[in-house]
Design a protein around this motif. Structure first.
Motif, PDB file in Angstrom:
ATOM      1  N   ILE A  66     -45.154 -95.223 -10.416  1.00  0.00           N
ATOM      2  CA  ILE A  66     -45.577 -95.980  -9.149  1.00  0.00           C
ATOM      3  C   ILE A  66     -46.095 -97.948  -9.281  1.00  0.00           C
ATOM      4  O   ILE A  66     -45.950 -98.079  -9.216  1.00  0.00           O
ATOM      5  CB  ILE A  66     -47.225 -95.506  -8.520  1.00  0.00           C
ATOM      6  N   VAL A  67     -46.490 -97.758 -11.305  1.00  0.00           N
ATOM      7  CA  VAL A  67     -45.798 -99.016 -11.645  1.00  0.00           C
ATOM      8  C   VAL A  67     -45.370 -99.273 -11.184  1.00  0.00           C
ATOM      9  O   VAL A  67     -44.528-100.963 -11.234  1.00  0.00           O
ATOM     10  CB  VAL A  67     -46.922 -99.238 -12.492  1.00  0.00           C
ATOM     11  N   VAL A  68     -44.233 -99.198 -11.108  1.00  0.00           N
ATOM     12  CA  VAL A  68     -42.871 -99.873 -11.641  1.00  0.00           C
ATOM     13  C   VAL A  68     -42.161 -99.400 -10.503  1.00  0.00           C
ATOM     14  O   VAL A  68     -41.259-100.978  -9.964  1.00  0.00           O
ATOM     15  CB  VAL A  68     -42.028 -98.578 -12.837  1.00  0.00           C
ATOM     16  N   LEU A  69     -42.047 -98.727  -9.142  1.00  0.00           N
ATOM     17  CA  LEU A  69     -41.855 -98.571  -8.064  1.00  0.00           C
ATOM     18  C   LEU A  69     -42.514 -99.709  -7.479  1.00  0.00           C
ATOM     19  O   LEU A  69     -41.883-100.561  -6.573  1.00  0.00           O
ATOM     20  CB  LEU A  69     -42.723 -97.714  -7.778  1.00  0.00           C
ATOM     21  N   GLY A  70     -44.336 -99.817  -7.819  1.00  0.00           N
ATOM     22  CA  GLY A  70     -44.465-101.125  -7.040  1.00  0.00           C
ATOM     23  C   GLY A  70     -44.015-102.939  -7.176  1.00  0.00           C
ATOM     24  O   GLY A  70     -44.222-103.472  -6.806  1.00  0.00           O
ATOM     25  N   GLY A  71     -44.225-102.388  -8.721  1.00  0.00           N
ATOM     26  CA  GLY A  71     -43.583-103.996  -9.549  1.00  0.00           C
ATOM     27  C   GLY A  71     -42.227-103.983  -9.257  1.00  0.00           C
ATOM     28  O   GLY A  71     -42.081-105.642  -9.140  1.00  0.00           O
ATOM     29  N   SER A  72     -41.287-103.524  -8.754  1.00  0.00           N
ATOM     30  CA  SER A  72     -40.188-103.084  -8.791  1.00  0.00           C
ATOM     31  C   SER A  72     -39.907-103.711  -7.263  1.00  0.00           C
ATOM     32  O   SER A  72     -39.526-105.214  -7.282  1.00  0.00           O
ATOM     33  CB  SER A  72     -38.767-102.303  -9.292  1.00  0.00           C
ATOM     34  N   THR A  73     -40.708-103.298  -6.590  1.00  0.00           N
ATOM     35  CA  THR A  73     -40.842-103.961  -4.839  1.00  0.00           C
ATOM     36  C   THR A  73     -41.493-105.093  -4.939  1.00  0.00           C
ATOM     37  O   THR A  73     -40.563-107.004  -4.589  1.00  0.00           O
ATOM     38  CB  THR A  73     -41.443-103.124  -4.315  1.00  0.00           C
ATOM     39  N   ALA A  74     -42.212-106.200  -5.595  1.00  0.00           N
ATOM     40  CA  ALA A  74     -42.863-106.823  -5.290  1.00  0.00           C
ATOM     41  C   ALA A  74     -42.582-107.373  -6.461  1.00  0.00           C
ATOM     42  O   ALA A  74     -42.548-108.949  -5.959  1.00  0.00           O
ATOM     43  CB  ALA A  74     -44.953-106.772  -6.059  1.00  0.00           C
ATOM     44  N   SER A  75     -41.700-108.106  -6.943  1.00  0.00           N
ATOM     45  CA  SER A  75     -40.651-108.277  -7.762  1.00  0.00           C
ATOM     46  C   SER A  75     -39.348-109.444  -7.282  1.00  0.00           C
ATOM     47  O   SER A  75     -39.109-110.577  -7.362  1.00  0.00           O
ATOM     48  CB  SER A  75     -39.758-107.918  -8.825  1.00  0.00           C
TER      49      SER A  75
END
Length: 441
Positions: free
Chosen positions: A109-118
């Motif tokens: 979830i951190v990678v998913l949210g981080g990728s989208t937020a990036s």
């Protein structure tokens, strides 16, 4: 049959138990956790999908020779997430087996949210040239890779607790996250499109929905960890009903079921992006109504789709999930004859395409995941359902916007009808084969 040792607890799960205690979790709470989790995943993907029409063609691909070419280039990056998703499932299944479900979910979830937020910080082509294309592709791959690890087993937990006469109802609950996620993404984009100038929207307005994605993922993570830390989930893990198995071991037993499961929901998944992402690209290029007006109609369509998903649960409990999916494929095939003409009939026809299309999609999509996982025994259900879902989305939905826009632009809008019919045929054939195999057992 060998089993794989599974950590009984992780720091994340222990923290969740300290917060929530060891109180039993009601079925309603499990259902809510499933819906919130799926909504966050679909929100991430729909924010990107809307951005691939409204933002990236102008921000990342201004060098394209035409607006059509710019959207086609943007759609060419769209499938990367679906290509990375099976790889993510493979890696995160290993993390699950060795470090626990809580660790796996948190990292994913951190990678998913981080990728989208990036993506929200992404400079345009005018600032860094082709590096903007490379970074967009990298973040899109990150979305797909992480989504492969976001498979939490909560839908299977619901299925394990489903009464025999309510399996269709329980199977449709996870699917409710899709219309919620799409409606929220459309509302956010619609707000900024309606209230900002085009220059301000392309400069900073479009970035806010991508920021929101990270916050939604954090909320979804806590909702899911609460269920993962529950006694009910722990009991299912101890009974080896929700444990991750090695992918190749599962394929050696259920390889044929994975292939059939990937094609069974093809009609539904092919239609998925033809009523969400593709029509927005069509009206952007050919007009009929403004973007903000069309996004409002799509929110209404999502509400209709929500009703369709609920109705699919009621209908599936009467006629069976497989029969329900076959009925949905037939309806999609019939809709394909009118769909091209509706898109060409101005704003009224476009509105009808969205609202009717979402209703039909809900009736079919509501049982898609249930059919995907139904052929796996409890021992391999968690891993089998995850990989089958990955492949079903890859085959059915990943290239839909690119193929549909390419066919419609080069050969005529009538060809999207043929695309839908091909998906319906694949679904009917796959379901027919599974029925014959079940009868011969």
């Amino acid at each position: 049959m060998s089993t794989v040792a599974h950590p009984s607890s992780t720091g994340f799960e222990r923290d969740a138990r300290l917060i929530h205690g060891d109180k039993p979790v009601a079925p309603g709470s499990i259902a809510m956790g499933v819906i919130i989790g799926r909504m966050s995943e679909f929100f991430d993907f729909f924010v990107y999908g809307l951005g691939s029409v409204l933002v990236f063609p102008k921000l990342i691909f201004p060098f394209a020779p035409s607006p059509l070419a710019a959207i086609m280039m943007s759609f060419a990056i769209f499938p990367l997430a679906f290509l990375a998703r099976p790889v993510g499932s493979f890696v995160f299944m290993w993390i699950d087996r060795n470090f626990g479900r809580g660790t796996k979910l948190t990292v994913a979830i951190v990678v998913l949210g981080g990728s989208t937020a990036s993506i929200a910080f992404l400079p345009g082509y005018e600032s860094i040239g082709y590096w903007s294309v490379a970074l967009l592709a990298l973040f899109r791959l990150g979305q797909g890779f992480a989504l492969g690890g976001a498979w939490d087993g909560l839908a299977s937990l619901l299925s394990l607790n489903a009464p025999p006469n309510r399996r269709g109802w329980y199977a449709m609950i996870p699917q409710l996250g899709a219309p919620f996620g799409f409606a929220l993404a459309s509302i956010l984009f619609g707000y900024f499109v309606s209230n900002l100038s085009e220059a301000d929207f392309l400069d900073w307005g479009w970035r806010y929905p991508f920021f929101v994605a990270f916050a939604i993922n954090v909320v979804a993570l806590f909702a899911r960890l609460r269920i993962v830390a529950s006694p009910e989930f722990g009991a299912a893990m101890e009974a080896q009903e929700l444990q991750a198995r090695p992918v190749f071991e599962m394929l050696s037993v259920h390889g044929r079921d994975v292939v059939l499961g990937a094609f069974a929901p093809l009609a539904s998944f092919a239609m998925f992006h033809l009523v969400t992402i593709f029509p927005l690209s069509w009206i952007t290029l050919h007009g009929g109504q403004t973007t903000s007006e069309f996004l409002r109609v799509q929110v209404i369509g999502a509400a209709v789709g929500l009703v369709g998903i609920v109705l699919s649960g009621l209908l599936a409990d009467r006629i069976g999930r497989r029969s329900q999916l076959m009925v949905g494929a037939v309806i999609i095939a019939l809709f394909s004859f009118s769909a091209p003409f509706l898109l060409e009939a101005g704003s009224t026809g476009q509105d009808a395409f969205i609202i009717i299309g979402f209703g039909i999609l809900g009736l079919s999509f509501g049982q898609a995941s249930g059919v995907v996982s139904s052929r796996f025994g409890q021992y391999y259900r968690y891993t089998g359902a995850a990989l089958t879902s990955d492949l079903a989305w890859l085959v059915g939905a990943a290239f839909a916007p690119l193929v549909a826009l390419g066919l419609a632009s080069n050969f005529g809008i009538i060809f999207i009808g043929g695309y839908l019919i091909s998906g319906a045929i694949c679904t009917l054939v796959a379901l027919g084969v599974t029925r014959a195999l079940d009868q011969n057992r």
